[in-house]
Design a protein around this motif. Sequence first.
Motif, PDB file in Angstrom:
ATOM      1  N   TRP A  48       0.830  -1.208   0.000  1.00  0.00           N
ATOM      2  CA  TRP A  48       0.000   0.000   0.000  1.00  0.00           C
ATOM      3  C   TRP A  48       0.863   1.257   0.000  1.00  0.00           C
ATOM      4  N   SER A  49       1.925   1.265   0.808  1.00  0.00           N
ATOM      5  CA  SER A  49       2.760   2.465   0.885  1.00  0.00           C
ATOM      6  C   SER A  49       3.511   2.693  -0.412  1.00  0.00           C
ATOM      7  N   ARG A  50       3.877   1.588  -1.075  1.00  0.00           N
ATOM      8  CA  ARG A  50       4.631   1.751  -2.309  1.00  0.00           C
ATOM      9  C   ARG A  50       3.749   2.251  -3.456  1.00  0.00           C
ATOM     10  N   THR A  51       2.430   2.024  -3.355  1.00  0.00           N
ATOM     11  CA  THR A  51       1.545   2.457  -4.436  1.00  0.00           C
ATOM     12  C   THR A  51       0.815   3.747  -4.105  1.00  0.00           C
ATOM     13  N   THR A  52       1.026   4.287  -2.895  1.00  0.00           N
ATOM     14  CA  THR A  52       0.369   5.522  -2.476  1.00  0.00           C
ATOM     15  C   THR A  52       1.445   6.487  -2.005  1.00  0.00           C
ATOM     16  N   PRO A  53       2.019   7.273  -2.898  1.00  0.00           N
ATOM     17  CA  PRO A  53       3.153   8.135  -2.543  1.00  0.00           C
ATOM     18  C   PRO A  53       2.806   9.074  -1.392  1.00  0.00           C
ATOM     19  N   GLY A  54       3.785   9.305  -0.553  1.00  0.00           N
ATOM     20  CA  GLY A  54       3.642  10.282   0.520  1.00  0.00           C
ATOM     21  C   GLY A  54       3.004   9.755   1.774  1.00  0.00           C
ATOM     22  N   THR A  55       2.636   8.482   1.808  1.00  0.00           N
ATOM     23  CA  THR A  55       1.951   7.958   2.981  1.00  0.00           C
ATOM     24  C   THR A  55       2.768   6.939   3.756  1.00  0.00           C
ATOM     25  N   SER A  56       3.933   6.572   3.266  1.00  0.00           N
ATOM     26  CA  SER A  56       4.706   5.530   3.934  1.00  0.00           C
ATOM     27  C   SER A  56       5.128   5.865   5.355  1.00  0.00           C
ATOM     28  N   ALA A  71       9.277   6.297  15.452  1.00  0.00           N
ATOM     29  CA  ALA A  71       7.836   6.174  15.260  1.00  0.00           C
ATOM     30  C   ALA A  71       7.162   7.536  15.353  1.00  0.00           C
ATOM     31  N   ILE A  72       7.532   8.330  16.359  1.00  0.00           N
ATOM     32  CA  ILE A  72       6.928   9.656  16.525  1.00  0.00           C
ATOM     33  C   ILE A  72       7.255  10.531  15.329  1.00  0.00           C
ATOM     34  N   ARG A  73       8.482  10.455  14.840  1.00  0.00           N
ATOM     35  CA  ARG A  73       8.857  11.237  13.660  1.00  0.00           C
ATOM     36  C   ARG A  73       7.973  10.881  12.468  1.00  0.00           C
ATOM     37  N   ASP A  74       7.814   9.589  12.205  1.00  0.00           N
ATOM     38  CA  ASP A  74       7.039   9.166  11.045  1.00  0.00           C
ATOM     39  C   ASP A  74       5.555   9.492  11.199  1.00  0.00           C
ATOM     40  N   LEU A  75       5.021   9.298  12.406  1.00  0.00           N
ATOM     41  CA  LEU A  75       3.608   9.587  12.627  1.00  0.00           C
ATOM     42  C   LEU A  75       3.337  11.088  12.596  1.00  0.00           C
ATOM     43  N   VAL A  79       0.440  12.821  10.167  1.00  0.00           N
ATOM     44  CA  VAL A  79      -0.650  13.737  10.491  1.00  0.00           C
ATOM     45  C   VAL A  79      -0.453  15.092   9.820  1.00  0.00           C
ATOM     46  N   ARG A  80       0.789  15.426   9.466  1.00  0.00           N
ATOM     47  CA  ARG A  80       0.982  16.647   8.689  1.00  0.00           C
ATOM     48  C   ARG A  80       0.387  16.478   7.290  1.00  0.00           C
ATOM     49  N   LEU A  81       0.588  15.282   6.707  1.00  0.00           N
ATOM     50  CA  LEU A  81       0.052  15.018   5.381  1.00  0.00           C
ATOM     51  C   LEU A  81      -1.465  14.893   5.388  1.00  0.00           C
ATOM     52  N   ASP A  82      -2.008  14.338   6.467  1.00  0.00           N
ATOM     53  CA  ASP A  82      -3.461  14.152   6.555  1.00  0.00           C
ATOM     54  C   ASP A  82      -3.907  14.349   7.996  1.00  0.00           C
ATOM     55  N   PRO A  83      -4.300  15.572   8.383  1.00  0.00           N
ATOM     56  CA  PRO A  83      -4.680  15.842   9.774  1.00  0.00           C
ATOM     57  C   PRO A  83      -5.941  15.107  10.222  1.00  0.00           C
ATOM     58  N   ALA A  84      -6.687  14.518   9.294  1.00  0.00           N
ATOM     59  CA  ALA A  84      -7.900  13.782   9.656  1.00  0.00           C
ATOM     60  C   ALA A  84      -7.632  12.299   9.875  1.00  0.00           C
TER      61      ALA A  84
END
Length: 273
Positions: A48-56, A71-75, A79-84
């Motif tokens: 899923w992450s490889r086919t949906t750029p920016g979400t990995s 983990a905190i860095r990635d999460l 949430v910056r990419l998708d606050p919802a």
Amino acid sequence: MRRPAPSTTRPSRSIRNWPSPTGTGPGSGETWATTTGRSPTWTEPSRWSRTTPGTSPCVVNHRIAGRDAEAIRDLTEAVRLDPALGFAWASRGATHERAGDPDAALTDLGRALDLDPDYAWAYARRARAWRALGDPRRQLADLDRALALNPDWPWARCERGDALRAAGRDEEAVADLDVALSLDPAYTSAYASRGASLTKLGRHAEALADLNRALELRPGYLWALCRRAVLHAVTGRWEEARADVERVRALNSEALERLSDTDRAVLAPALAG
């Protein structure tokens, strides 16, 4: 390993707000966490992450390896990419709690629950933050809410049993732990916790059976060894109490230093050697 609960709650808005075009994304992981009591984690980038750029950043989850800072860095990036993204807020909150920052955990888990008020996993994880902050009333309220949403969740049952035991409500604790063990008969922590409550209730034979079972499942379980040593002391079996104390001392002597004053008083002859 925890088994999936027999019944499931409906998928949360956290899932519906984060479509997974390949069916392998964090939405399905959240459903698994909500129904089993375990945090969803990935040890490598999913399809899923490889086919949906920016979400990995959220999919490559370091929590399973205990790499909380990563983990905190990635999460945070998620949430910056998708606050919802309720799942990411909840997962970051749980990671903050484990890393020793319950205030940050409350903020993130509160945000997840604003996005989805029926997010059982977020309530249960927020309960741990309340525990760390010394607020048993709110801890129990969140566990009550989690179990109202998902009553067949062994982990939350055990968490509430622990909270009730800490509050001196041992009969209620045993009832919750009975349910946890009916759902997962190999739940080591539930046996140990129930054994501790049964000790306080004077049901010593049952307590010993539970603590022995916990130690069969996890031989180096320090807390269960300490609880069994206390039980042996309470029932006058000093040779067995000393043997358990020496085993704890050999595995990790710091566990004895963390005993409560009450336990140290009970175990004083065994601790003296």
